[in-house]
Scaffold this active site. Structure first.
Site, PDB file in Angstrom:
ATOM      1  N   ASP A  12       0.764  -1.284   0.013  1.00 55.68           N
ATOM      2  CA  ASP A  12       0.031   0.037  -0.083  1.00 55.68           C
ATOM      3  C   ASP A  12       0.856   1.378  -0.112  1.00 55.68           C
ATOM      4  O   ASP A  12       0.506   2.176  -0.648  1.00 55.68           O
ATOM      5  CB  ASP A  12      -0.839   0.094   1.250  1.00 55.68           C
ATOM      6  CG  ASP A  12      -2.070  -0.912   1.201  1.00 55.68           C
ATOM      7  OD1 ASP A  12      -2.349  -1.796   0.231  1.00 55.68           O
ATOM      8  OD2 ASP A  12      -2.616  -0.960   2.236  1.00 55.68           O
ATOM      9  N   HIS A  13       2.036   1.230   0.761  1.00 57.74           N
ATOM     10  CA  HIS A  13       2.649   2.485   1.069  1.00 57.74           C
ATOM     11  C   HIS A  13       3.571   2.952  -0.040  1.00 57.74           C
ATOM     12  O   HIS A  13       4.089   4.030  -0.245  1.00 57.74           O
ATOM     13  CB  HIS A  13       3.249   2.300   2.567  1.00 57.74           C
ATOM     14  CG  HIS A  13       2.306   2.368   3.453  1.00 57.74           C
ATOM     15  ND1 HIS A  13       1.212   3.483   3.536  1.00 57.74           N
ATOM     16  CD2 HIS A  13       1.999   1.477   4.636  1.00 57.74           C
ATOM     17  CE1 HIS A  13       0.448   3.197   4.365  1.00 57.74           C
ATOM     18  NE2 HIS A  13       0.933   2.116   5.085  1.00 57.74           N
ATOM     19  N   HIS A  46      -4.681  -3.057  -0.040  1.00 58.25           N
ATOM     20  CA  HIS A  46      -5.924  -2.584   0.681  1.00 58.25           C
ATOM     21  C   HIS A  46      -6.634  -1.548  -0.439  1.00 58.25           C
ATOM     22  O   HIS A  46      -6.028  -0.487  -0.443  1.00 58.25           O
ATOM     23  CB  HIS A  46      -5.644  -2.032   2.154  1.00 58.25           C
ATOM     24  CG  HIS A  46      -6.911  -1.674   2.602  1.00 58.25           C
ATOM     25  ND1 HIS A  46      -7.009  -1.314   3.902  1.00 58.25           N
ATOM     26  CD2 HIS A  46      -8.108  -1.641   2.421  1.00 58.25           C
ATOM     27  CE1 HIS A  46      -8.161  -0.910   4.388  1.00 58.25           C
ATOM     28  NE2 HIS A  46      -8.942  -1.270   3.406  1.00 58.25           N
ATOM     29  N   ARG A  48      -9.096   0.914  -0.354  1.00 55.00           N
ATOM     30  CA  ARG A  48      -9.836   1.579   0.581  1.00 55.00           C
ATOM     31  C   ARG A  48     -11.045   2.311  -0.203  1.00 55.00           C
ATOM     32  O   ARG A  48     -10.865   2.846  -1.356  1.00 55.00           O
ATOM     33  CB  ARG A  48      -9.148   2.638   1.318  1.00 55.00           C
ATOM     34  CG  ARG A  48      -7.966   1.889   2.394  1.00 55.00           C
ATOM     35  CD  ARG A  48      -7.453   2.960   3.120  1.00 55.00           C
ATOM     36  NE  ARG A  48      -8.390   4.026   3.628  1.00 55.00           N
ATOM     37  CZ  ARG A  48      -8.515   3.761   5.100  1.00 55.00           C
ATOM     38  NH1 ARG A  48      -7.830   2.882   5.683  1.00 55.00           N
ATOM     39  NH2 ARG A  48      -9.594   4.446   5.803  1.00 55.00           N
ATOM     40  N   ARG A  52      -7.125   6.188  -0.831  1.00 53.59           N
ATOM     41  CA  ARG A  52      -6.156   7.179  -0.608  1.00 53.59           C
ATOM     42  C   ARG A  52      -4.651   6.659  -0.942  1.00 53.59           C
ATOM     43  O   ARG A  52      -3.783   7.327  -1.146  1.00 53.59           O
ATOM     44  CB  ARG A  52      -5.967   7.490   1.018  1.00 53.59           C
ATOM     45  CG  ARG A  52      -5.524   6.330   1.839  1.00 53.59           C
ATOM     46  CD  ARG A  52      -5.367   6.867   3.292  1.00 53.59           C
ATOM     47  NE  ARG A  52      -6.856   6.934   4.026  1.00 53.59           N
ATOM     48  CZ  ARG A  52      -7.026   6.787   5.278  1.00 53.59           C
ATOM     49  NH1 ARG A  52      -5.541   6.325   6.034  1.00 53.59           N
ATOM     50  NH2 ARG A  52      -7.818   7.210   5.809  1.00 53.59           N
ATOM     51  N   HIS A  53      -4.551   5.323  -1.227  1.00 51.46           N
ATOM     52  CA  HIS A  53      -3.393   4.817  -1.743  1.00 51.46           C
ATOM     53  C   HIS A  53      -3.434   4.016  -3.149  1.00 51.46           C
ATOM     54  O   HIS A  53      -3.501   4.556  -4.189  1.00 51.46           O
ATOM     55  CB  HIS A  53      -2.283   4.280  -0.615  1.00 51.46           C
ATOM     56  CG  HIS A  53      -3.078   3.472   0.380  1.00 51.46           C
ATOM     57  ND1 HIS A  53      -3.871   2.190   0.232  1.00 51.46           N
ATOM     58  CD2 HIS A  53      -3.006   3.649   1.738  1.00 51.46           C
ATOM     59  CE1 HIS A  53      -4.105   1.791   1.271  1.00 51.46           C
ATOM     60  NE2 HIS A  53      -3.696   2.372   2.270  1.00 51.46           N
ATOM     61  N   HIS A 206      -0.360  -6.520  11.015  1.00 48.45           N
ATOM     62  CA  HIS A 206      -0.684  -5.379  11.496  1.00 48.45           C
ATOM     63  C   HIS A 206       0.526  -4.867  12.431  1.00 48.45           C
ATOM     64  O   HIS A 206       0.336  -5.335  13.632  1.00 48.45           O
ATOM     65  CB  HIS A 206      -2.008  -5.030  11.914  1.00 48.45           C
ATOM     66  CG  HIS A 206      -2.491  -3.493  11.824  1.00 48.45           C
ATOM     67  ND1 HIS A 206      -1.838  -2.375  12.693  1.00 48.45           N
ATOM     68  CD2 HIS A 206      -3.284  -2.923  10.860  1.00 48.45           C
ATOM     69  CE1 HIS A 206      -2.614  -1.326  12.145  1.00 48.45           C
ATOM     70  NE2 HIS A 206      -3.181  -1.805  11.149  1.00 48.45           N
TER      71      HIS A 206
HETATM   72  N1  PXP Z   1      -3.359  -6.697   7.565  1.00 52.03           N
HETATM   73  C1  PXP Z   1      -4.353  -6.019   7.620  1.00 52.03           C
HETATM   74  C2  PXP Z   1      -5.793  -6.749   7.439  1.00 52.03           C
HETATM   75  C3  PXP Z   1      -4.186  -4.697   7.406  1.00 52.03           C
HETATM   76  O1  PXP Z   1      -5.211  -3.640   7.215  1.00 52.03           O
HETATM   77  C4  PXP Z   1      -2.805  -4.009   7.412  1.00 52.03           C
HETATM   78  C5  PXP Z   1      -2.443  -2.655   7.029  1.00 52.03           C
HETATM   79  O2  PXP Z   1      -3.067  -2.295   5.723  1.00 52.03           O
HETATM   80  C6  PXP Z   1      -1.813  -4.855   7.474  1.00 52.03           C
HETATM   81  C7  PXP Z   1      -2.262  -6.284   7.679  1.00 52.03           C
HETATM   82  C8  PXP Z   1      -0.270  -4.439   7.305  1.00 52.03           C
HETATM   83  O3  PXP Z   1      -0.122  -3.675   8.274  1.00 52.03           O
HETATM   84  P1  PXP Z   1       1.540  -2.971   8.580  1.00 52.03           P
HETATM   85  O4  PXP Z   1       1.280  -2.147   7.370  1.00 52.03           O
HETATM   86  O5  PXP Z   1       1.287  -2.371  10.011  1.00 52.03           O
HETATM   87  O6  PXP Z   1       2.655  -4.246   8.434  1.00 52.03           O
END
Ligand code: PXP
Length: 256
Positions: A12-13, A46, A48, A52-53, A206
């Protein structure tokens, strides 16, 4: 004893950096391919509701490009279910969303949103899609996710991540911080066992980092980890290939 836990890299980032300038770079597709070359077992994004990304077009490109496993996280809305049915990712992960959050704040409360979740799982599963639900490590949530027809649950490690970060910096109350981390790890261990007994595959994610991933990877029933921010952040300093390989090594150390 298990010898492998799948690493799905959440990119995502990479899109966050691109969207900061509404530019074309960095390429999400190139990032996905580099992660796969470095040994990722899958790619997670993701989509969203606020876009946003990751954008719709990113998911379309990734569906054509990803040769390992494409996991798309989304809210359980009619719009997202229709997109999933069209693009057919290998796994759809249902997550909660709120407009003002910086990132997903916790697991989906499948008890509070039972009807909507069940309806989304049913539509996705009927169309042959694999469905995972992101939930807290809680017995009632796990049972409700299983009853809803999910194939997998992803345990939300957000609280574990906060506790490990606090324990790392602790100069006072160090022992009690460590005990809190152990108690939270045990909560995930119990939840994973419960989920596997209910016939669910078990993933987690996460806030996992190079430093805290080991004990979660080491949980017997854990099959998959979804990790994004820490890998992408490190990749800015050392490159994506090395950042993914280092996370792979950190996971493997947790299995020893
Ligand atoms: N799993 C889920 C369901 C998430 O929403 C996210 C964040 O988008 C992640 C994993 C990954 O989390 P992180 O970017 O903190 O590693």
């Amino acid at each position: 004893m298990k010898t492998h836990v799948r690493l799905h890299v959440n990119i995502d980032h990479v899109a966050t950096v691109r969207q900061a300038r509404r530019a074309c770079d960095p390429s999400v597709g190139a990032a996905a391919s580099l992660c796969e070359i470095a040994g990722a077992d899958g790619i997670t994004v993701h989509l969203r509701s606020d876009r946003r990304h990751i954008q719709d077009e990113d998911v379309r490109v990734l569906r054509g490009l990803v040769t390992t496993h494409l996991n798309v996280e989304m809210a359980a809305t009619d719009e997202m279910v229709a997109i999933a049915m069209d693009l057919r990712p290998d796994t759809v992960t249902l997550v909660p969303e709120s407009p003002d959050e910086i990132t997903t704040e916790g697991g989906l409360d499948v008890i509070a949103h039972r009807e909507r979740t069940e309806a989304a799982v049913r539509r996705l599963a009927e169309c042959g899609l694999d469905v995972s639900i992101f939930i807290e490590p809680d017995a009632a949530q796990i049972e409700t996710a299983a009853a809803a027809g999910a194939h997998q649950i992803e345990l939300c490690t957000a609280r574990y991540a906060v506790l490990t970060e606090a324990a790392r910096g602790a100069t006072v109350h160090r022992a009690s911080r460590a005990a809190e981390v152990e108690a939270e790890t045990a909560r995930h261990r119990v939840a994973a066992r419960h989920a596997a007994a209910a016939g669910l595959r078990v993933a987690a994610g996460h806030g996992l980092t190079y430093l805290n991933v080991g004990p979660i990877a080491g949980i017997a029933e854990m099959e998959e980890l979804n990790i994004g921010h820490n890998i992408v952040a490190r990749s800015i300093l050392v490159g994506l290939d090395r950042a993914v390989r280092e996370m792979r090594a950190a996971i493997d150390r947790g299995l020893l």
